[in-house]
Design a protein around this motif. Structure first.
Motif, mmCIF file in Angstrom:
data_model
loop_
_atom_site.group_PDB
_atom_site.id
_atom_site.type_symbol
_atom_site.label_atom_id
_atom_site.label_comp_id
_atom_site.label_asym_id
_atom_site.label_seq_id
_atom_site.Cartn_x
_atom_site.Cartn_y
_atom_site.Cartn_z
ATOM 1 N N VAL A 148 3.942 67.758 -32.698
ATOM 2 C CA VAL A 148 3.601 67.429 -33.924
ATOM 3 C C VAL A 148 3.601 65.993 -34.235
ATOM 4 C CG1 VAL A 148 5.961 67.907 -35.068
ATOM 5 C CG2 VAL A 148 3.612 68.439 -36.196
ATOM 6 N N TRP A 149 4.534 65.340 -33.634
ATOM 7 C CA TRP A 149 4.449 63.985 -33.868
ATOM 8 C C TRP A 149 3.666 62.862 -33.256
ATOM 9 C CZ3 TRP A 149 8.291 62.394 -37.389
ATOM 10 C CH2 TRP A 149 9.163 63.212 -37.698
ATOM 11 N N MET B 210 -3.378 71.956 -34.621
ATOM 12 C CA MET B 210 -3.058 71.318 -35.837
ATOM 13 C C MET B 210 -3.839 71.327 -36.925
ATOM 14 S SD MET B 210 -2.188 66.857 -36.012
ATOM 15 C CE MET B 210 -1.010 66.992 -34.884
ATOM 16 N N SER B 211 -3.456 71.507 -38.155
ATOM 17 C CA SER B 211 -4.422 71.803 -39.402
ATOM 18 C C SER B 211 -4.908 70.240 -39.722
ATOM 19 C CB SER B 211 -3.626 72.047 -40.669
ATOM 20 O OG SER B 211 -2.730 71.345 -40.986
ATOM 21 N N LYS C 280 -4.997 68.988 -42.595
ATOM 22 C CA LYS C 280 -3.971 68.311 -43.641
ATOM 23 C C LYS C 280 -3.094 67.421 -43.025
ATOM 24 C CE LYS C 280 -1.025 69.758 -47.554
ATOM 25 N NZ LYS C 280 -0.365 70.648 -48.330
ATOM 26 N N VAL C 281 -2.356 68.140 -41.955
ATOM 27 C CA VAL C 281 -1.278 67.371 -40.892
ATOM 28 C C VAL C 281 -1.951 66.288 -40.359
ATOM 29 C CG1 VAL C 281 0.328 67.698 -38.961
ATOM 30 C CG2 VAL C 281 0.258 69.686 -40.715
ATOM 31 N N PHE C 282 -2.973 66.384 -39.882
ATOM 32 C CA PHE C 282 -3.518 65.504 -38.975
ATOM 33 C C PHE C 282 -3.857 64.190 -40.097
ATOM 34 C CE2 PHE C 282 -7.639 62.887 -38.181
ATOM 35 C CZ PHE C 282 -7.321 62.575 -36.926
ATOM 36 N N SER D 289 -2.639 63.465 -42.840
ATOM 37 C CA SER D 289 -1.328 62.803 -43.652
ATOM 38 C C SER D 289 -0.744 61.911 -42.438
ATOM 39 C CB SER D 289 -0.352 63.789 -43.664
ATOM 40 O OG SER D 289 -1.282 64.726 -44.901
ATOM 41 N N ALA D 290 -0.457 62.315 -41.271
ATOM 42 C CA ALA D 290 0.066 61.452 -40.214
ATOM 43 C C ALA D 290 -0.827 60.318 -39.930
ATOM 44 C CB ALA D 290 0.313 62.583 -38.890
#
Length: 200
Positions: free
Chosen positions: A102-103, A128-129, A131-133, A135-136
């Motif tokens: 995830v990192w 990976m969603s 939203k997570v992508f 944001s990162a």
């Protein structure tokens, strides 16, 4: 003239001809097209428009370009991705996600010389969603784009006052110092993570 040189020449003409809009377009293209070194575009933006403008526009343009990569791979899958990046780059992205999970996206944006376009395409092939992508991507890109924009602005100012050779050396020293700090932080992060995994 190589492909990379031709692309860089084209993007420089876009920036020169269309100003801030050209820089914005160049940032989107460099994020989506593998051979284009984004660091050079960001430094050019900093030299021409200043660190604040280049940083803000670069962040927005880079995020849009990364989103295009993610959506292309999410919708088209691996066969379509291989039309945009090489198999070697895609293999790197696969290994990167296996190693960092995830990192992966955040670390790729923070660590210099990582092919972030390949990581963006690779992210769309995982669970990976978006939203997570995004944001990162946004968090990791922020210090990166302002850092290179600052180097560009610094180089432009130094060239005007002390000449190109001395300016190059000053920028190089700053770059080495900052990279040393970044790599030290990454090393400590990996060490702490390794200890946490061993405890589990």
């Amino acid at each position: 003239m190589s492909l990379v040189e031709s692309l860089m020449q084209f993007l420089n003409s876009v920036i020169s001809g269309y100003g801030v809009l050209g820089y914005f377009i160049a940032m989107i293209l460099q994020a989506a097209i593998a051979p284009i070194p984004g660091e050079v575009i960001m430094m050019s933006g900093g030299a021409i428009f200043g660190v604040l403008t280049a940083g803000i526009i670069g962040e927005i343009g880079g995020c849009i370009g990364a989103t295009l990569c993610f959506l292309i791979s999410k919708k088209g899958g691996r066969p379509l991705v291989t039309k945009f990046i090489s198999k070697k780059s895609l293999d790197f992205a696969d290994e990167w996600f296996k190693k960092h999970g995830v990192w992966a996206v955040l670390l790729a944006r923070l660590i210099p010389f990582i092919p972030v376009d390949a990581v963006s395409y690779g992210a769309g092939l995982t669970a990976m969603s978006f939203k997570v992508f995004i944001s990162a991507t946004a968090i990791g890109m922020l210090p990166r784009v302002f850092f290179y924009a600052y180097l560009g602005e610094l180089a432009a100012k130094q060239i005007e006052t002390i000449g190109i050779e001395k300016a190059f050396m000053d920028v190089l020293v700053v770059l080495i110092l900052i990279l040393t700090v970044i790599f030290a932080c990454i090393y400590l992060f990996k060490k702490m993570r390794s200890k946490a995994d061993n405890k589990e």
